[in-house]
Design a protein around this motif. Structure first.
Motif, short mmCIF file in Angstrom:
data_model
loop_
_atom_site.label_atom_id
_atom_site.label_comp_id
_atom_site.label_asym_id
_atom_site.label_seq_id
_atom_site.Cartn_x
_atom_site.Cartn_y
_atom_site.Cartn_z
N LEU A 96 2.37 1.79 -3.43
CA LEU A 96 1.38 2.28 -4.38
C LEU A 96 1.04 3.75 -4.12
N GLN A 97 0.86 4.11 -2.87
CA GLN A 97 0.52 5.49 -2.54
C GLN A 97 1.67 6.44 -2.82
N GLY A 98 2.89 6.00 -2.58
CA GLY A 98 4.03 6.89 -2.77
C GLY A 98 4.47 7.03 -4.21
N LEU A 99 4.29 5.98 -5.03
CA LEU A 99 4.82 5.99 -6.39
C LEU A 99 3.75 6.17 -7.45
N VAL A 100 2.54 5.68 -7.22
CA VAL A 100 1.51 5.66 -8.26
C VAL A 100 0.34 6.57 -7.93
N LEU A 101 -0.17 6.45 -6.71
CA LEU A 101 -1.42 7.12 -6.35
C LEU A 101 -1.24 8.48 -5.70
N ASN A 102 -0.02 8.94 -5.53
CA ASN A 102 0.22 10.22 -4.85
C ASN A 102 0.13 11.35 -5.88
N ASP A 103 -1.08 11.64 -6.30
CA ASP A 103 -1.31 12.67 -7.31
C ASP A 103 -1.66 13.98 -6.61
N THR A 104 -0.71 14.91 -6.61
CA THR A 104 -0.93 16.20 -5.95
C THR A 104 -2.03 17.00 -6.65
N ALA A 105 -2.13 16.90 -7.96
CA ALA A 105 -3.13 17.66 -8.70
C ALA A 105 -4.55 17.26 -8.29
N THR A 106 -4.74 15.99 -7.99
CA THR A 106 -6.07 15.53 -7.59
C THR A 106 -6.51 16.18 -6.30
N SER A 107 -5.63 16.19 -5.29
CA SER A 107 -5.99 16.80 -4.01
C SER A 107 -6.18 18.30 -4.15
N VAL A 115 0.83 -1.20 0.00
CA VAL A 115 0.00 0.00 0.00
C VAL A 115 0.86 1.26 0.00
N ILE A 116 1.92 1.27 0.81
CA ILE A 116 2.80 2.45 0.88
C ILE A 116 3.48 2.69 -0.47
N VAL A 140 -6.32 0.50 -3.02
CA VAL A 140 -5.83 0.30 -1.65
C VAL A 140 -6.75 -0.64 -0.87
N SER A 141 -8.06 -0.46 -1.06
CA SER A 141 -9.01 -1.34 -0.36
C SER A 141 -8.88 -2.77 -0.84
N LEU A 142 -8.61 -2.97 -2.13
CA LEU A 142 -8.46 -4.32 -2.65
C LEU A 142 -7.23 -5.00 -2.06
N ILE A 143 -6.12 -4.26 -1.99
CA ILE A 143 -4.91 -4.84 -1.38
C ILE A 143 -5.16 -5.18 0.08
N LEU A 151 1.36 13.30 -0.05
CA LEU A 151 1.73 12.37 1.01
C LEU A 151 3.21 12.05 0.87
N GLY A 152 4.03 12.61 1.77
CA GLY A 152 5.46 12.35 1.71
C GLY A 152 5.78 10.97 2.26
N TRP A 153 7.01 10.51 1.99
CA TRP A 153 7.42 9.18 2.45
C TRP A 153 7.46 9.10 3.95
N THR A 154 7.84 10.20 4.61
CA THR A 154 7.86 10.18 6.09
C THR A 154 6.48 9.93 6.64
N PHE A 155 5.50 10.65 6.10
CA PHE A 155 4.12 10.47 6.56
C PHE A 155 3.65 9.05 6.28
N LEU A 156 3.91 8.52 5.08
CA LEU A 156 3.44 7.19 4.72
C LEU A 156 4.06 6.12 5.61
#
Length: 447
Positions: free
Chosen positions: A170-181, A167-168, A208-211, A385-390
């Motif tokens: 995926l969120q850090g490399l693929v799903l961390n879209d700043t434009a979306t937020s 999950v981390i 994320v829910s599937l994983i 979402l930075g790596w420290t936060f994740l």
């Protein structure tokens, strides 16, 4: 009342004509008109019984005078033997076992004079072998985690760590879209931009829910084996649990996927009329109709999910197929829907509260170490979402999963066992599997 050994009243003949577990002389009967055993002394014609008053108090409210009765009159029974004043010799599975009813036709008659109620049921493992209360189901799940903590926490920790790493990444490399937020937080964004950003966010949440669901399925499969062995008082290693669960894991995935499709399909079907009305031009009416339809469909989906909630342990422990396990769950839950729903809801609330106590502090610490700080985190001003936060929040999620996995899986398995004890006398099979000798003949079933 079934006239089988262990259920017959003391002093009455059981189905096989012998007193179950009797090791000494038979107790004399106290039923009116019954014949005395041959080894008891008969009436003494020289006794003082002829001088008794003709008017006597009602039976059962007086103490018989000493001496013998007059000729032709049945003498009073002797004082109770040692099996009535205290615990019968030999324990619950020995001679004179605890399974019989008292002389007054109920549990309280034979035992209330000595210690106030029926003796405890056999308990070879984490639960007693009888129908369970809510507290006993919750306590059994916690006791399993506490007694076999190496196996339970080892399984939960391994699955949670692997799941959270995926999950981390995926969120850090693929799903961390700043434009979306930024688009979702921009009040001047157009409807199409908001729709696109919302869709991207839902896709990310779904992945994320599937994983997470995959990890929960694997953990539940293995913890089902651990809990079922804990009921028998037997330990199992993580490797043994995996070898036992592995043949059914793919079927368990299929079961979970089918239940999700059913639930989503019902909710979508309930909201579809409102969506169609909204697309036709009546936005307000369509929105209201969609909300009402969604609520009604949600109630139906919840009702079905509770009816199918015991399909997972049925599939794992009975080695059933997907549809057969679903029909087994429906049969076991029938007539107990509210009870099953209440226990599972309570277990879920307790598990999530305990997990939140761990996860929330880690989330705040992660926000404090992120670039925008806690204030920026709560204001939604985070640039991503930075790596420290994740990593820090992921550690909290792992610890929380180590609590939620065993409790939710354990409660579901124990609910399944409890329903089978109530409906199918599973306690007899469990007692034999646990090695309790004579449980089926000297101790009544909990069904």
């Amino acid at each position: 009342m079934k006239d089988t050994p262990g259920w017959a009243s003391p002093g009455s003949a059981p189905s096989d004509g012998q007193e179950p577990g009797a090791s000494g002389p038979a107790e004399p009967t106290d039923r009116p008109g019954a014949t005395e055993p041959a080894d008891q002394p008969g009436p003494d014609p020289q006794g003082p019984g002829a001088n008794w008053s003709k008017e006597q108090p009602p039976p059962g409210q007086w103490s018989a005078p000493t001496g013998s009765a007059s000729p032709g009159q049945t003498p009073p029974p002797p004082p109770p033997g040692p099996g009535w004043g205290g615990r019968p010799p030999g324990g619950p599975n020995g001679p004179g076992g605890y399974g019989g009813y008292g002389p007054q036709g109920g549990w309280g008659g034979g035992w209330s004079g000595a210690w106030g109620g029926p003796p405890p049921a056999a308990k070879p493992g984490v639960i007693p072998l009888r129908p369970l209360g809510v507290g006993e189901i919750l306590d059994g799940a916690v006791s399993t985690m506490r007694t076999y903590w190496r196996t339970v926490l080892g399984i939960s920790l391994t699955v949670a760590v692997v799941t959270e790493i995926v999950v981390i990444l995926l969120q850090g490399l693929v799903l961390n879209d700043t434009a979306t937020s930024e688009t979702l937080n921009d009040p001047s964004a157009s409807l199409s931009e908001i729709t696109r950003a919302f869709t991207d966010a839902m896709v990310g949440l779904g992945v994320v829910s599937l994983i997470t669901l995959i990890g929960q399925v694997v953990a539940t499969a293995m913890l089902t084996t651990v809990t079922s062995r804990a009921v028998l008082g037997k330990s199992v290693t993580a490797g043994e649990a995996w070898r036992d669960a592995r043949p059914q894991v793919l079927r368990l995935f299929g079961l979970i996927f089918l239940l999700l499709v059913i639930a989503v399909g019902i909710v979508f079907g309930g909201t579809l009329p409102g969506i169609l009305v909204a697309l036709s031009g009546s936005g307000g009416l369509g929105g209201a109709l969609a909300v009402l339809g969604g609520l009604g469909a949600g109630v139906v989906a919840l009702w079905l999910m509770i009816r199918f909630s015991l399909a997972s342990p049925a599939l794992m422990l009975e080695k059933q197929g997907i549809t057969k396990s679903m029909s087994r769950s429906v049969k076991l839950v029938r007539g107990s829907w509210w009870r099953v729903f209440g226990i599972q809801l309570l277990a879920t609330v307790i598990a999530n509260i305990v997990a939140s106590i761990v996860v929330i502090p880690f989330t705040l610490i992660a926000a404090a170490f992120s670039g925008d700080g806690i204030v920026g985190f709560f204001n939604g001003a985070s640039s991503g979402l930075g790596w420290t936060f994740l990593i820090i929040s992921g550690i909290g999620s792992v610890i929380g999963s180590m609590v939620t996995f065993p409790i939710t899986a354990g409660v579901t398995v124990l609910l399944y066992i409890d329903q089978r004890i109530r409906r199918e006398a599973l306690d007899l099979d469990l007692a034999r599997a646990a090695g309790l000798q004579g449980y089926g003949t000297e101790t009544g079933s909990g069904s």
